[in-house]
Design a protein around this motif. Structure first.
Motif, PDB file in Angstrom:
ATOM      1  N   LYS A 200       0.673  -0.762  -0.327  1.00 37.19           N
ATOM      2  CA  LYS A 200      -0.066  -0.121   0.043  1.00 37.19           C
ATOM      3  C   LYS A 200       1.177   1.130  -0.086  1.00 37.19           C
ATOM      4  CE  LYS A 200      -2.653  -0.526   4.479  1.00 37.19           C
ATOM      5  NZ  LYS A 200      -1.746  -1.948   4.345  1.00 37.19           N
TER       6      LYS A 200
ATOM      7  N   PHE B  99       1.317   7.924  12.866  1.00 40.48           N
ATOM      8  CA  PHE B  99       1.174   7.170  14.041  1.00 40.48           C
ATOM      9  C   PHE B  99       2.627   6.523  14.271  1.00 40.48           C
ATOM     10  CE2 PHE B  99      -2.682   5.385  13.358  1.00 40.48           C
ATOM     11  CZ  PHE B  99      -3.532   6.087  14.907  1.00 40.48           C
ATOM     12  N   ARG B 100       3.342   6.096  13.261  1.00 36.80           N
ATOM     13  CA  ARG B 100       5.254   6.328  13.376  1.00 36.80           C
ATOM     14  C   ARG B 100       5.652   7.540  13.935  1.00 36.80           C
ATOM     15  NH1 ARG B 100       3.918   2.089   9.418  1.00 36.80           N
ATOM     16  NH2 ARG B 100       3.843   3.101   8.485  1.00 36.80           N
TER      17      ARG B 100
ATOM     18  N   GLU C 191      -1.962  -4.650  16.945  1.00 36.68           N
ATOM     19  CA  GLU C 191      -3.403  -3.990  17.520  1.00 36.68           C
ATOM     20  C   GLU C 191      -4.191  -3.152  16.766  1.00 36.68           C
ATOM     21  OE1 GLU C 191      -5.128  -6.432  18.303  1.00 36.68           O
ATOM     22  OE2 GLU C 191      -3.811  -7.965  19.387  1.00 36.68           O
ATOM     23  N   TYR C 192      -5.206  -2.967  16.674  1.00 34.60           N
ATOM     24  CA  TYR C 192      -5.652  -1.300  15.583  1.00 34.60           C
ATOM     25  C   TYR C 192      -5.273  -0.235  17.220  1.00 34.60           C
ATOM     26  CZ  TYR C 192      -7.073  -3.317  11.275  1.00 34.60           C
ATOM     27  OH  TYR C 192      -6.905  -3.678   9.978  1.00 34.60           O
TER      28      TYR C 192
ATOM     29  N   THR D   9      -7.802   7.446  15.986  1.00 36.64           N
ATOM     30  CA  THR D   9      -7.607   7.716  14.194  1.00 36.64           C
ATOM     31  C   THR D   9      -8.488   8.083  14.083  1.00 36.64           C
ATOM     32  OG1 THR D   9      -7.202   5.417  14.787  1.00 36.64           O
ATOM     33  CG2 THR D   9      -7.494   5.881  13.044  1.00 36.64           C
TER      34      THR D   9
ATOM     35  N   GLY E 126      -4.481   3.278   5.006  1.00 39.85           N
ATOM     36  CA  GLY E 126      -4.452   2.658   5.635  1.00 39.85           C
ATOM     37  C   GLY E 126      -5.805   3.644   6.694  1.00 39.85           C
ATOM     38  N   TYR E 127      -6.525   3.753   6.168  1.00 42.21           N
ATOM     39  CA  TYR E 127      -8.083   4.357   6.910  1.00 42.21           C
ATOM     40  C   TYR E 127      -9.003   4.724   5.463  1.00 42.21           C
ATOM     41  CZ  TYR E 127     -11.051   7.732   9.192  1.00 42.21           C
ATOM     42  OH  TYR E 127     -11.907   8.045  10.461  1.00 42.21           O
TER      43      TYR E 127
ATOM     44  N   ARG F 260     -10.187   1.505   8.402  1.00 40.95           N
ATOM     45  CA  ARG F 260      -9.769   0.032   8.608  1.00 40.95           C
ATOM     46  C   ARG F 260     -10.854  -0.510   9.573  1.00 40.95           C
ATOM     47  NH1 ARG F 260      -3.634  -1.322   9.311  1.00 40.95           N
ATOM     48  NH2 ARG F 260      -3.039   0.709   8.219  1.00 40.95           N
TER      49      ARG F 260
ATOM     50  N   ASP G  14       6.917  -3.326  14.490  1.00 42.49           N
ATOM     51  CA  ASP G  14       6.053  -4.996  14.212  1.00 42.49           C
ATOM     52  C   ASP G  14       5.968  -5.742  13.503  1.00 42.49           C
ATOM     53  OD1 ASP G  14       5.647  -2.782  12.117  1.00 42.49           O
ATOM     54  OD2 ASP G  14       2.992  -2.605  12.628  1.00 42.49           O
TER      55      ASP G  14
ATOM     56  N   ARG H  90      -0.664  -8.909  12.633  1.00 36.06           N
ATOM     57  CA  ARG H  90      -1.068  -7.954  11.868  1.00 36.06           C
ATOM     58  C   ARG H  90      -2.169  -8.160  10.631  1.00 36.06           C
ATOM     59  NH1 ARG H  90       3.616  -5.740  11.271  1.00 36.06           N
ATOM     60  NH2 ARG H  90       2.887  -4.654   9.116  1.00 36.06           N
TER      61      ARG H  90
HETATM   62  P1  ADP Z   1       0.235  -2.283   8.105  1.00 34.90           P
HETATM   63  O1  ADP Z   1       0.909  -2.315   6.927  1.00 34.90           O
HETATM   64  O2  ADP Z   1       1.047  -3.564   9.090  1.00 34.90           O
HETATM   65  O3  ADP Z   1      -1.354  -2.225   8.307  1.00 34.90           O
HETATM   66  P2  ADP Z   1       0.111   0.627   8.670  1.00 34.90           P
HETATM   67  O4  ADP Z   1       1.744   1.157   8.320  1.00 34.90           O
HETATM   68  O5  ADP Z   1      -0.420   0.815   7.759  1.00 34.90           O
HETATM   69  O6  ADP Z   1       0.897  -1.004   8.787  1.00 34.90           O
HETATM   70  O7  ADP Z   1      -0.146   0.728   9.736  1.00 34.90           O
HETATM   71  C1  ADP Z   1       0.629  -0.356  11.772  1.00 34.90           C
HETATM   72  C2  ADP Z   1      -0.329   0.199  12.880  1.00 34.90           C
HETATM   73  O8  ADP Z   1      -0.711   1.651  12.551  1.00 34.90           O
HETATM   74  C3  ADP Z   1      -1.408  -0.655  12.508  1.00 34.90           C
HETATM   75  O9  ADP Z   1      -0.963  -1.733  12.894  1.00 34.90           O
HETATM   76  C4  ADP Z   1      -2.587  -0.484  13.768  1.00 34.90           C
HETATM   77  O10 ADP Z   1      -1.679  -0.554  14.776  1.00 34.90           O
HETATM   78  C5  ADP Z   1      -2.054   1.378  13.554  1.00 34.90           C
HETATM   79  N1  ADP Z   1      -3.185   1.532  12.450  1.00 34.90           N
HETATM   80  C6  ADP Z   1      -2.890   2.711  11.164  1.00 34.90           C
HETATM   81  N2  ADP Z   1      -4.197   3.105  10.588  1.00 34.90           N
HETATM   82  C7  ADP Z   1      -4.949   3.011  11.751  1.00 34.90           C
HETATM   83  C8  ADP Z   1      -6.084   2.270  11.528  1.00 34.90           C
HETATM   84  N3  ADP Z   1      -6.920   3.453   9.902  1.00 34.90           N
HETATM   85  N4  ADP Z   1      -6.986   2.538  12.949  1.00 34.90           N
HETATM   86  C9  ADP Z   1      -6.004   1.887  13.056  1.00 34.90           C
HETATM   87  N5  ADP Z   1      -5.359   1.170  13.704  1.00 34.90           N
HETATM   88  C10 ADP Z   1      -4.123   2.008  12.659  1.00 34.90           C
END
Ligand code: ADP
Length: 196
Positions: free
Chosen positions: A20, A42-43, A64-65, A71, A92-93, A95, A141, A150
């Motif tokens: 993605k 988030f990172r 976990e989410y 979010t 990523g949104y 989810r 992670d 995940r």
């Molecule tokens: P991945 O491809 O493993 O899903 P991302 O970089 O997109 O990796 O997301 C990393 C982490 O950030 C997720 O495992 C979750 O903990 C958090 N995260 C990202 N987007 C969301 C979301 N829309 N809702 C809840 N948690 C999220």
């Protein structure tokens, strides 16, 4: 959907490791819109040790989410930035079903989502890709146990969203296996014919 290059609102979905992030940047560039990755935001907050980062980190490290309220508030703020005015790509949104409802509310300005691009890939291939990335990027992670968690969380909480968006006629499913460029081509071809 119009073939107008401005005003695109795109959602990119797919399991962890489907590519993605890589495709998000290329698509967003093409349409001149920002690629908004909740994982990246988030990172960045974790790295900057902000309050949001401290709160989010324990969920992320466990695979976990992050809770919906946290979010949703973050995405609401991000979409209110001026650069998202002409359109955006969300990586990523949403989810969860609750996030879909929240996003619907945010976009209730008569300009809904144009397309939901779903990247698909074989689950063992995904795990192999992420384990390889772990050696390069060292993401907290990307251990095998957390990677498997995940994938499970995606299957349980996010895969059902595909049905919801399919019901709205928005889903464009793309095979995410193979060369990066080949996948990019598939995405553009599919978006063009959907715009047709
Ligand atoms: P991945 O491809 O493993 O899903 P991302 O970089 O997109 O990796 O997301 C990393 C982490 O950030 C997720 O495992 C979750 O903990 C958090 N995260 C990202 N987007 C969301 C979301 N829309 N809702 C809840 N948690 C999220």
């Amino acid at each position: 959907m119009t073939s107008n290059r401005t005003g695109m609102r795109i959602i990119l979905m797919g399991p962890p490791g489907a590519g993605k992030g890589t495709q998000a940047k290329v698509i967003a560039n093409h349409f001149g819109i920002p690629a908004i990755s909740t994982g990246d935001i988030f990172r960045a907050n974790v790295a900057g040790k902000t309050e949001l980062g401290v709160e989010a980190q324990r969920y992320m490290d466990a695979g976990e989410y992050v809770p919906d309220e946290i979010t949703n508030a973050m995405v609401r703020d991000r979409l209110a930035q001026p650069d998202a005015e002409p359109g955006f790509l969300l990586d990523g949104y949403p989810r969860t079903l609750a996030q879909v409802e929240e996003l619907d509310g945010m976009l209730a300005d008569g300009h809904p989502v144009n397309a939901v691009v779903v990247l698909t890939a074989d689950s063992e291939e995904l795990i192999a890709r992420l384990l390889q990335r772990a050696q390069i990027e060292g993401r907290a992670d990307d251990t095998e146990e957390v990677i498997r968690r995940r994938q499970e969380v995606y299957t349980e909480q996010t895969a059902p969203l595909i049905e919801v968006y399919a019901g709205r006629g928005l889903v464009v499913e793309i095979d995410g296996m193979g060369e990066i460029d080949a996948v990019t081509h598939r995405i553009f071809d599919a978006l063009e014919s959907q715009a047709g």
